[in-house]
Design an enzyme around this catalytic site. Sequence first.
Site, mmCIF file in Angstrom:
data_model
loop_
_atom_site.group_PDB
_atom_site.id
_atom_site.type_symbol
_atom_site.label_atom_id
_atom_site.label_comp_id
_atom_site.label_asym_id
_atom_site.label_seq_id
_atom_site.Cartn_x
_atom_site.Cartn_y
_atom_site.Cartn_z
ATOM 1 N N HIS A 34 0.830 -1.201 0.000
ATOM 2 C CA HIS A 34 0.000 0.000 0.000
ATOM 3 C C HIS A 34 0.867 1.255 0.000
ATOM 4 O O HIS A 34 0.533 2.240 -0.675
ATOM 5 C CB HIS A 34 -0.908 0.019 1.237
ATOM 6 C CG HIS A 34 -1.888 -1.098 1.300
ATOM 7 N ND1 HIS A 34 -1.756 -2.141 2.199
ATOM 8 C CD2 HIS A 34 -3.009 -1.353 0.590
ATOM 9 C CE1 HIS A 34 -2.769 -2.976 2.042
ATOM 10 N NE2 HIS A 34 -3.538 -2.538 1.069
ATOM 11 N N GLN A 61 -18.213 -7.622 -0.371
ATOM 12 C CA GLN A 61 -17.334 -8.496 -1.135
ATOM 13 C C GLN A 61 -16.819 -9.691 -0.335
ATOM 14 O O GLN A 61 -15.923 -10.401 -0.771
ATOM 15 C CB GLN A 61 -16.169 -7.713 -1.742
ATOM 16 C CG GLN A 61 -15.220 -7.066 -0.769
ATOM 17 C CD GLN A 61 -14.349 -6.027 -1.458
ATOM 18 O OE1 GLN A 61 -14.768 -4.909 -1.719
ATOM 19 N NE2 GLN A 61 -13.105 -6.400 -1.753
ATOM 20 N N LEU A 185 3.150 -9.319 -0.963
ATOM 21 C CA LEU A 185 2.634 -8.687 0.239
ATOM 22 C C LEU A 185 1.107 -8.719 0.243
ATOM 23 O O LEU A 185 0.459 -8.435 -0.764
ATOM 24 C CB LEU A 185 3.109 -7.241 0.314
ATOM 25 C CG LEU A 185 4.576 -7.029 0.702
ATOM 26 C CD1 LEU A 185 4.927 -5.549 0.666
ATOM 27 C CD2 LEU A 185 4.844 -7.598 2.086
#
Length: 330
Positions: A34, A61, A185
């Site tokens: 991120h 979701q 990651l």
Amino acid sequence: MTITVLRTADELHARARAGRRAVVMTMGALHEGHATLIRTAREIAGGTGEVVVTVFVNPLQFGAGEDLDRYPRTLDADVKLAEQSGADVVFAPSVEEVYPGGEPQVRITAGPMGERLEGASRPGHFDGMLTVVAKLLHLTRPDVALYGQKDAQQLALIRRMVRDLNFGMEIVGVPTVREADGLALSSRNRYLSTEERRTALALSQALFAGRDRHAAQEALRARAREVPATRARAEALSAIGESRAAADAHAMAKSAPGGPAAVRAAARLVLDEALRMKPPIVLDYLALVDPSDFTDIPDDFTGEAVLAVAARVGTTRLIDNIPLTFGAAS
């Protein structure tokens, strides 16, 4: 400059805008992947623009039996990482802010692409993802939005939605960030025990095996294309020992399995070995697909492709992929 944390769209809309607004959408539990997205957004927005990081765990979701309740929520740490990476705003709305009337009756449908691979394994997932992405794009009103290529099918669907429904902003994909051992990651990596993490490395290792086989095949085909076209040329080159090497390369390229088939086989070999590890990997899918629609590519395919894998290790489901390019033979 201190980062600002906002909870409502009205607060975000009230901010003065000078340059471009770049948005990075997350479900929190931020990590270096991120951070890379945020730093890239900062470069795109420039000094006069604004970088907004959204933090919202979207209930739409998550399917039945998935990890909505145990999904990590670490807002304080997320704000700190976002600030260190160059963000101006963290937009962390509540479920009520995003879905003020409860679950929306009208939703975005992912279509046929959303029913393949991840969509087949997680029915309804992509409809929920696209619905919240559409809402967050409207709520944040960016000029550009950035998403990681690790979620390749998600990225492809967002691009398709923005194009098909005329959203009017730029979508940028940012390459996958990996740990030193190759593991992509993911916020879910924290669920893995030491033994499970060792098994999980099979995902990236399988992709790398497929990539290496692809590179070797492309090199063979390139060498085969250098085979002399005339006998005179061949005889001239034989004096310096090149024609035999070229002929060998040509024969190997011709006799080898089709490019995509060989790539799949090389990756599958690694995954088959991981089935015998403790704990074993539980493979969901291994696929080599066209990124425009996520259908399997044929053996005579040329152009961009994605080698994708999904598997469960223990109770944790992981995905990974790498891009490949199959060149046209001349």
